[in-house]
Motif scaffolding. Structure first.
Motif, PDB file in Angstrom:
ATOM      1  N   LEU A   1       0.817  -1.213   0.000  1.00 59.78           N
ATOM      2  CA  LEU A   1       0.000   0.000   0.000  1.00 59.78           C
ATOM      3  C   LEU A   1       0.847   1.258   0.000  1.00 59.78           C
ATOM      4  O   LEU A   1       0.454   2.278  -0.562  1.00 59.78           O
TER       5      LEU A   1
ATOM      6  N   LEU B   1       0.241   1.539   9.657  1.00 57.01           N
ATOM      7  CA  LEU B   1      -0.772   0.677   9.065  1.00 57.01           C
ATOM      8  C   LEU B   1      -0.712  -0.732   9.627  1.00 57.01           C
ATOM      9  O   LEU B   1      -1.736  -1.380   9.826  1.00 57.01           O
TER      10      LEU B   1
ATOM     11  N   PRO C   1      -3.031  -9.267  17.543  1.00 59.44           N
ATOM     12  CA  PRO C   1      -3.366 -10.637  17.925  1.00 59.44           C
ATOM     13  C   PRO C   1      -2.144 -11.550  17.989  1.00 59.44           C
ATOM     14  O   PRO C   1      -2.039 -12.386  18.903  1.00 59.44           O
TER      15      PRO C   1
ATOM     16  N   PRO D   1     -12.566  10.377   9.143  1.00 62.06           N
ATOM     17  CA  PRO D   1     -12.388  11.332  10.253  1.00 62.06           C
ATOM     18  C   PRO D   1     -13.550  11.313  11.246  1.00 62.06           C
ATOM     19  O   PRO D   1     -13.332  11.486  12.449  1.00 62.06           O
TER      20      PRO D   1
ATOM     21  N   SER E   1     -13.322  10.406  15.177  1.00 66.01           N
ATOM     22  CA  SER E   1     -13.816  11.305  16.219  1.00 66.01           C
ATOM     23  C   SER E   1     -14.667  10.541  17.231  1.00 66.01           C
ATOM     24  O   SER E   1     -14.513  10.738  18.448  1.00 66.01           O
TER      25      SER E   1
ATOM     26  N   LEU F   1     -12.445   8.550  19.436  1.00 66.31           N
ATOM     27  CA  LEU F   1     -11.770   9.395  20.421  1.00 66.31           C
ATOM     28  C   LEU F   1     -12.731   9.763  21.560  1.00 66.31           C
ATOM     29  O   LEU F   1     -12.358   9.721  22.742  1.00 66.31           O
TER      30      LEU F   1
ATOM     31  N   ILE G   1      -7.171   0.358  19.775  1.00 73.15           N
ATOM     32  CA  ILE G   1      -6.593  -0.206  18.546  1.00 73.15           C
ATOM     33  C   ILE G   1      -7.425   0.213  17.346  1.00 73.15           C
ATOM     34  O   ILE G   1      -6.889   0.495  16.267  1.00 73.15           O
TER      35      ILE G   1
ATOM     36  N   PHE H   1      -6.249   3.453  16.272  1.00 73.90           N
ATOM     37  CA  PHE H   1      -5.022   3.327  15.471  1.00 73.90           C
ATOM     38  C   PHE H   1      -5.354   2.924  14.033  1.00 73.90           C
ATOM     39  O   PHE H   1      -4.731   3.404  13.083  1.00 73.90           O
ATOM     40  N   LEU H   2      -6.343   2.033  13.887  1.00 82.20           N
ATOM     41  CA  LEU H   2      -6.721   1.608  12.530  1.00 82.20           C
ATOM     42  C   LEU H   2      -7.274   2.783  11.729  1.00 82.20           C
ATOM     43  O   LEU H   2      -6.951   2.969  10.553  1.00 82.20           O
TER      44      LEU H   2
ATOM     45  N   ILE I   1      -6.566   5.924  12.262  1.00 79.46           N
ATOM     46  CA  ILE I   1      -5.455   6.837  11.977  1.00 79.46           C
ATOM     47  C   ILE I   1      -4.647   6.318  10.800  1.00 79.46           C
ATOM     48  O   ILE I   1      -4.221   7.095   9.936  1.00 79.46           O
ATOM     49  N   GLY I   2      -4.467   4.988  10.735  1.00 78.28           N
ATOM     50  CA  GLY I   2      -3.749   4.401   9.610  1.00 78.28           C
ATOM     51  C   GLY I   2      -4.430   4.730   8.292  1.00 78.28           C
ATOM     52  O   GLY I   2      -3.776   5.162   7.336  1.00 78.28           O
ATOM     53  N   VAL I   3      -5.760   4.550   8.250  1.00 79.91           N
ATOM     54  CA  VAL I   3      -6.498   4.828   7.018  1.00 79.91           C
ATOM     55  C   VAL I   3      -6.356   6.294   6.637  1.00 79.91           C
ATOM     56  O   VAL I   3      -6.092   6.640   5.479  1.00 79.91           O
TER      57      VAL I   3
ATOM     58  N   ALA J   1      -3.981   8.417   7.537  1.00 74.85           N
ATOM     59  CA  ALA J   1      -2.605   8.749   7.158  1.00 74.85           C
ATOM     60  C   ALA J   1      -2.315   8.279   5.743  1.00 74.85           C
ATOM     61  O   ALA J   1      -1.658   8.974   4.964  1.00 74.85           O
ATOM     62  N   LEU J   2      -2.829   7.096   5.402  1.00 75.51           N
ATOM     63  CA  LEU J   2      -2.609   6.581   4.046  1.00 75.51           C
ATOM     64  C   LEU J   2      -3.277   7.489   3.016  1.00 75.51           C
ATOM     65  O   LEU J   2      -2.680   7.834   1.993  1.00 75.51           O
TER      66      LEU J   2
ATOM     67  N   LEU K   1      -7.084  -1.154   2.737  1.00 73.62           N
ATOM     68  CA  LEU K   1      -6.702  -1.166   4.147  1.00 73.62           C
ATOM     69  C   LEU K   1      -7.926  -1.310   5.046  1.00 73.62           C
ATOM     70  O   LEU K   1      -7.905  -2.063   6.033  1.00 73.62           O
TER      71      LEU K   1
ATOM     72  N   GLY L   1      -8.701  -4.223   7.655  1.00 71.04           N
ATOM     73  CA  GLY L   1      -9.013  -3.874   9.039  1.00 71.04           C
ATOM     74  C   GLY L   1     -10.312  -4.484   9.508  1.00 71.04           C
ATOM     75  O   GLY L   1     -10.404  -5.009  10.613  1.00 71.04           O
TER      76      GLY L   1
ATOM     77  N   ILE M   1      -8.967  -9.052  16.501  1.00 72.59           N
ATOM     78  CA  ILE M   1      -8.326  -8.211  17.501  1.00 72.59           C
ATOM     79  C   ILE M   1      -9.186  -8.165  18.757  1.00 72.59           C
ATOM     80  O   ILE M   1      -8.697  -8.344  19.875  1.00 72.59           O
TER      81      ILE M   1
ATOM     82  N   ILE N   1     -15.736  17.941  20.266  1.00 76.01           N
ATOM     83  CA  ILE N   1     -15.326  17.167  19.091  1.00 76.01           C
ATOM     84  C   ILE N   1     -16.418  17.205  18.026  1.00 76.01           C
ATOM     85  O   ILE N   1     -16.150  17.391  16.831  1.00 76.01           O
TER      86      ILE N   1
END
Lengths: 227, 242, 47
Positions: free
Chosen positions: A157, A171, A178, B94, B98, B101, B130, B133-134, B136-138, B140-141, B158, B162, B169, C18
């Motif tokens: 990616l 990512l 896990p 986003p 939110s 968060l 987590i 984080f997922l 945020i990953g999307v 950021a990409l 992605l 996820g 997870i 927010i």
């Protein structure tokens, strides 16, 4: 000229990656040294108390393995991307997921396997009990291929993006949770003399699922990045 | 029906919908807040602090719901290559982040009086972290790819990876948590639900959903304009909205 | 709020903050996009 058979094509990709990497052996050694250094830093940070180190050891070794694998993900596709090999692979008559799987296998042999081989040394360093040692090696043996498989999606990616190295960690690391939980959990369970069979079966299940699905996702991601 | 999927038709249609949905969201949320803060009785175990539940629980539901919507839109964009699905997927990230968060912060603020600590490695809070984080990953990409089509498709892959991983997870964190559960920490449970508590909870959930729809439409509209900027109809829209 | 006021109100306050930010940011972004597009169309006209 007929195209080579599926198996030959995959084997050629695999052997090619191995040969290239072995010619540039620093690429192979860097993640390994990183693994060693990170684990060595922990006792310096938390103190040399043997019992504390023993309880922390499974987690520390596993987290260091995650980071070391992640560090090496850039190598997976970027050189082939830069010199155009990757586009050739994508145009090949063979299914791209299979070729990706071959590349991931090569990546694991070059990073995962050395990590597994080195882990007993680090286990000694952190006072891990002898009966935990075999479990540690087994969990790493089952878990590190999954790290390479999931990592290949992230690497595909972020191909050719600015700041790809840091981005790939964002990512991929959440997806690793896990593996970390069950990998480190198995080793910790052995410390109490508990059976780690359930953990190992789950890790094996992750490995099978990852081997089946991750190459598809990574191949799809590669096609997007090559567009 | 299908003609609304064309950006040209979707843009004015969404523009008409947004005020109504936004209005409905405000009314529902206001009514839910009124019931939750002033009408519902105090919980006999948790006292007044349980009132945090009225935002914590619905936003936790939303955080997962939005991720699933995003992944579904991503799948649709990969399969049918529709622009609208791409825009929908990228507008979700986003907003979902939110809500995640909000879930984390309100969970922490609920945990302090209940557990005596701001953060406990509770299974649900940990998976929520987590999930953040997922998201945020999307995001950021998406942010690091300039071409909007490529960004949308990469983010879709992605998000799909996820969404497959979230149950795994969640299950592993749950399992990890039962092993390490400190004895003193009791779960942030929903108090035994009384109808007077259920009504505000459901109202808040519906209000958040409406809010999400309205905000997604707002985001989709300007993203469509940006993407279609070289077309005739966008020029007309720009002309008419002077 | 039975001694929990600070926690309850800060939770509600944070959520409101927010959610309101999530309204303001896209609306501002929209005005920026419109401004850019308007400039684009003006540039085309003057050509």
């Amino acid at each position: 000229m007929n195209p080579p058979s599926l198996f030959t094509a995959a084997r050629n990709v695999f052997m090619r990656d191995l040969t290239i990497a072995l010619r540039r052996s620093t690429d192979v050694l860097t993640p390994l040294m990183f693994f060693l250094i990170v684990v060595t830093l922990f006792p310096l940070g938390v103190g040399p108390e043997a019992n504390l180190l023993r309880t922390m050891a499974p987690g520390v070794i596993w987290v260091a393995a995650l980071l070391a694998t992640m560090l090496s993900l850039g190598r997976l596709f970027s050189n082939d991307y830069a010199d155009g090999t990757l586009e050739q692979l994508a145009l090949a008559p063979h299914p791209l997921p299979l070729l990706v799987l071959a590349k991931v296998c090569a990546h694991w042999v070059l990073t995962g396997l050395p990590l597994v081989a080195m882990s007993p040394l680090l286990a000694l360093q952190l006072n891990l009990e002898p009966r935990q040692m075999a479990t540690l090696v087994t969990t790493l043996l089952l878990g590190t291929p999954v790290l390479s498989l999931l990592g290949s999606i992230g690497a595909a990616l972020t191909l050719g993006l600015r700041g790809g190295g840091v981005l790939v960690s964002l990512l991929v690391l959440p997806l690793y949770t896990p593996i970390l939980i069950f990998g480190a959990g198995a080793v910790s369970a052995r410390a109490f003399g508990l059976d780690a069979e359930a953990h190992l079966s789950l890790l094996a299940a992750f490995l099978i699922l990852g081997a089946v699905f991750a190459p598809w996702a990574a191949a799809a991601a590669l096609r997007i990045s090559l567009d | 029906m299908l003609s609304y999927a064309a950006p040209k038709n979707f843009y004015p249609f969404a523009g008409k919908l947004i005020p109504w949905i936004g209005f409905a969201a405000v009314v529902t949320l206001a009514f839910g807040l009124y019931l939750g803060l002033f009408v519902a009785p105090a919980d006999y175990q948790q006292g007044q602090s349980y009132r945090i539940m009225f935002i914590h629980v619905p936003s936790a539901w939303m955080s997962m719901f939005v991720y699933v919507v995003m992944a579904a839109a991503g799948a649709a964009s990969l399969v049918w290559k529709t622009k609208l699905a791409e825009v929908l997927a990228s507008a979700c990230a986003p907003i979902g982040a939110s809500f995640t968060l909000i879930t984390l912060v309100t969970g922490s603020l609920w945990g302090k009086p209940m557990w005596g600590t701001w953060w406990a490695w509770d299974a649900r809070l940990t998976s929520e972290l987590i999930l953040l984080f997922l998201y945020i990953g999307v995001m950021a990409l998406q942010a690091s790819i300039d071409d909007p089509r490529r960004a949308a498709r990469a983010a879709a892959v992605l998000a799909l990876v996820g969404v497959v991983n979230i149950p795994v997870i969640h299950f592993s964190v749950e399992w990890w948590n039962t092993l390490h559960q400190p004895a003193s920490v009791s779960k942030l449970g929903m108090p035994s639900i009384h109808p007077s508590m259920l009504a505000p909870l459901l109202l808040m959930a519906v209000g958040f959903k409406l809010y999400f729809v309205a905000m997604v439409l707002v985001r989709m509209r300007y993203q469509i304009l940006e993407r279609e900027r070289h077309t005739q109809w966008v020029a007309q829209v720009v002309e008419s909205e002077k | 709020m039975g001694g929990y006021g600070l926690y309850v109100w800060s939770a509600y306050g944070f959520a409101t903050l927010i959610l309101v930010l999530n309204v303001i940011v896209p609306l501002r972004r929209r005005t920026v996009v419109m401004r850019v597009l308007r400039r684009l169309s003006q540039a085309k006209e003057s050509e």
